[in-house]
Design a protein around this motif. Sequence first.
Motif, PDB file in Angstrom:
ATOM      1  N   GLU A  17      50.888  -2.251 -13.108  1.00  0.00           N
ATOM      2  CA  GLU A  17      50.931  -3.194 -14.227  1.00  0.00           C
ATOM      3  C   GLU A  17      50.933  -4.641 -13.725  1.00  0.00           C
ATOM      4  N   LYS A  18      51.694  -4.902 -12.653  1.00  0.00           N
ATOM      5  CA  LYS A  18      51.691  -6.238 -12.052  1.00  0.00           C
ATOM      6  C   LYS A  18      50.321  -6.544 -11.445  1.00  0.00           C
ATOM      7  N   CYS A  19      49.708  -5.528 -10.856  1.00  0.00           N
ATOM      8  CA  CYS A  19      48.375  -5.678 -10.276  1.00  0.00           C
ATOM      9  C   CYS A  19      47.375  -6.108 -11.349  1.00  0.00           C
ATOM     10  N   ILE A  20      47.401  -5.415 -12.484  1.00  0.00           N
ATOM     11  CA  ILE A  20      46.488  -5.718 -13.589  1.00  0.00           C
ATOM     12  C   ILE A  20      46.708  -7.141 -14.101  1.00  0.00           C
ATOM     13  N   ALA A  21      47.971  -7.502 -14.296  1.00  0.00           N
ATOM     14  CA  ALA A  21      48.293  -8.835 -14.810  1.00  0.00           C
ATOM     15  C   ALA A  21      47.836  -9.928 -13.847  1.00  0.00           C
ATOM     16  N   THR A  22      48.012  -9.689 -12.545  1.00  0.00           N
ATOM     17  CA  THR A  22      47.642 -10.698 -11.548  1.00  0.00           C
ATOM     18  C   THR A  22      46.133 -10.859 -11.455  1.00  0.00           C
ATOM     19  N   TYR A  23      45.421  -9.745 -11.429  1.00  0.00           N
ATOM     20  CA  TYR A  23      43.963  -9.846 -11.373  1.00  0.00           C
ATOM     21  C   TYR A  23      43.398 -10.440 -12.666  1.00  0.00           C
ATOM     22  N   SER A  24      44.059 -10.201 -13.774  1.00  0.00           N
ATOM     23  CA  SER A  24      43.617 -10.821 -15.032  1.00  0.00           C
ATOM     24  C   SER A  24      43.770 -12.338 -14.961  1.00  0.00           C
TER      25      SER A  24
ATOM     26  N   GLY B  76      47.457  -9.672  -6.028  1.00  0.00           N
ATOM     27  CA  GLY B  76      46.980  -8.519  -6.788  1.00  0.00           C
ATOM     28  C   GLY B  76      46.761  -7.317  -5.894  1.00  0.00           C
ATOM     29  N   TYR B  77      46.190  -7.556  -4.718  1.00  0.00           N
ATOM     30  CA  TYR B  77      45.945  -6.462  -3.778  1.00  0.00           C
ATOM     31  C   TYR B  77      47.255  -5.895  -3.244  1.00  0.00           C
ATOM     32  N   SER B  78      48.229  -6.753  -2.982  1.00  0.00           N
ATOM     33  CA  SER B  78      49.533  -6.281  -2.499  1.00  0.00           C
ATOM     34  C   SER B  78      50.219  -5.416  -3.553  1.00  0.00           C
ATOM     35  N   TYR B  79      50.172  -5.864  -4.818  1.00  0.00           N
ATOM     36  CA  TYR B  79      50.738  -5.049  -5.891  1.00  0.00           C
ATOM     37  C   TYR B  79      50.020  -3.699  -5.981  1.00  0.00           C
ATOM     38  N   PHE B  80      48.708  -3.725  -5.796  1.00  0.00           N
ATOM     39  CA  PHE B  80      47.933  -2.487  -5.838  1.00  0.00           C
ATOM     40  C   PHE B  80      48.405  -1.524  -4.752  1.00  0.00           C
TER      41      PHE B  80
ATOM     42  N   ILE C 232      40.611   0.312 -10.900  1.00  0.00           N
ATOM     43  CA  ILE C 232      41.319   1.437 -10.295  1.00  0.00           C
ATOM     44  C   ILE C 232      42.755   1.506 -10.799  1.00  0.00           C
ATOM     45  N   ALA C 233      43.415   0.349 -10.888  1.00  0.00           N
ATOM     46  CA  ALA C 233      44.798   0.309 -11.371  1.00  0.00           C
ATOM     47  C   ALA C 233      44.898   0.860 -12.790  1.00  0.00           C
ATOM     48  N   ARG C 234      43.963   0.473 -13.639  1.00  0.00           N
ATOM     49  CA  ARG C 234      43.964   0.974 -15.011  1.00  0.00           C
ATOM     50  C   ARG C 234      43.725   2.478 -15.050  1.00  0.00           C
TER      51      ARG C 234
END
Length: 206
Positions: free
Chosen positions: A72-79, A62-66, A97-99
Amino acid sequence: MNYFKKAILGLIIFTSTSSFAQSNYERSMQAMMKGDFKTAAIQLEKADAKTPDNATVLQMLGYSYFQNREYEKCIATYSRLLTIKPSEVSAYYYRGIARLKIANDPKESLNTMRENFYLASLKDFTKAIEINGDEDAQMFQNRGLAYKDYAIFKSFKAKKKEEKAACIALFNNSIVDFQKVLTLQPLRKDIIDWVTYDKAQIASLK
């Protein structure tokens, strides 16, 4: 709190105690330490495929995607991570932050989902503060910015008295959070400037 250092420490601990997909973990850790988050994401995706629903991998992915601005990938992964670790504060923080980034993206200006991203971002920051306590200036700063940006978004269409009042309430929430930051970190000019900005916007809506 430096959430990245905390996450890196978690990865180091995990890779030293697990034999599952260790080479992918080690490569991703080396890449992250170099700031190469694209390579890190590739290695962590492989690790995720081999060890699904591993909280440490999801946190780092999630952090790498961020960092790669793949929000969107960041949000999905952290979810996904939050279904495993519902109290993981860094997941709420970075997902928030991503949102907010998506909500503020000019390409989202005509998207009917934009308001939902603002609201979800505020919810994430609020949850992170609830879990982490009220001594982290970063949390309040980002929620203050989210309130401000959401208020600006709402103010563009605010014509009626009650619509303007709702915007003023959001700007006031932003000021409250910024003042909390100033309590923890006095004399920060950037935060003082944002408070001045919020007050000017409130005056323009009256």
